[in-house]
Write a protein that holds these residues in place. Sequence first.
Motif, short mmCIF file in Angstrom:
data_model
loop_
_atom_site.label_atom_id
_atom_site.label_comp_id
_atom_site.label_asym_id
_atom_site.label_seq_id
_atom_site.Cartn_x
_atom_site.Cartn_y
_atom_site.Cartn_z
N GLY A 1 0.84 -0.91 0.03
CA GLY A 1 0.05 -0.02 -0.46
C GLY A 1 0.89 1.48 0.15
N PRO A 2 0.06 2.76 -0.59
CA PRO A 2 1.15 3.92 -0.91
C PRO A 2 1.53 4.18 1.43
N LEU A 3 2.95 4.39 0.81
CA LEU A 3 4.02 4.55 2.31
C LEU A 3 3.12 5.34 3.62
N GLU B 1 7.03 8.48 -5.42
CA GLU B 1 7.93 8.73 -6.61
C GLU B 1 9.37 9.27 -6.46
N ARG B 2 9.99 9.95 -4.80
CA ARG B 2 10.81 10.12 -4.90
C ARG B 2 11.87 8.78 -4.44
N LYS C 1 10.59 5.82 -4.93
CA LYS C 1 11.30 4.83 -7.00
C LYS C 1 12.00 5.68 -7.03
N LYS C 2 12.07 6.75 -7.61
CA LYS C 2 13.56 6.40 -7.80
C LYS C 2 15.39 6.72 -7.49
N SER C 3 14.79 7.46 -6.16
CA SER C 3 16.67 7.46 -5.30
C SER C 3 16.43 6.32 -4.65
N PHE C 4 15.77 4.93 -3.40
CA PHE C 4 16.18 4.47 -3.35
C PHE C 4 15.00 2.92 -4.02
#
Length: 277
Positions: free
Chosen positions: A32-34, A42-43, A45-48
């Motif tokens: 589920g969305p954190l 989205e950040r 996802k991209k960074s970690f």
Amino acid sequence: MEIRLARNYGFCFGVKRAIKIAEESPNSVTFGPLIHNKNEIERLKKSFNVGLVEEIDEIEENGRVIVRTHGIPKDMLQTLKQKHVEVVDATCPFVTKPQEIVEQMSNEGYSVVIFGDINHPEIKGVMSYAKDPVVVLGVEELRQHLPKLKERVATVAQTTRKFEEYQKIVNFLMEHKKEVRVFNTICNATFENQDAARELSCEADVMIIIGGKNSSNTKQLYNICKENCPDSYLIENEEELDPSWFRGKKVCGITAGASTPDWIIEQVIEKIKKIGV
């Protein structure tokens, strides 16, 4: 145009904790969305490389799964723990508390009344720890459920609801039941952010509320501001700002929901400064 920030706004303790957990758990997924902020998700996802799954079947074995801040139903948590995955629980402690309370009160034979939105993930999780709970958003709704409640009632509230509305629920129960156990589970950060938004919206000509459109606490901030400042606007990022909102305005107030990161707030402030110039 003068820009004023509310004295309390933005990330709460539970969200800060969850973001830190996610950043320290790269190459994992959240169940589920954190948090209720798609830009921050989205950040991550991209960074970690922190992904998102909505169903247990989507979770691969031998992986790592993070439980969202709002928590999940008890049976889902048990199913997760039975899978061959590492479970990292990022449920906010202020959400875990009402889960523990309703479980204990149910076991002691109390009827459980939960003040909150039955469709909100936090409430779905809390409900799963009680036996036949009643979930309501107001007194009239509660009145319909009154006959099914025992004389001994325990009540908790969604962490982001208005305290004044919870008081109405509590007062109604005390008028109609012999024993009422009241647990104030509304988060202090919610109180502080709402009080600050109320105060600033009385001084501002235009209010900007920054946060997820699906965030309960952000929508509460918007409703509070709208009562005092008709020109109040809820946005998720700086791209949604409309220059016409600020024409002829002398004071712009800014607040943000508990799931709104500082970097988004800063981007909004910078764009408003340019519009003001």
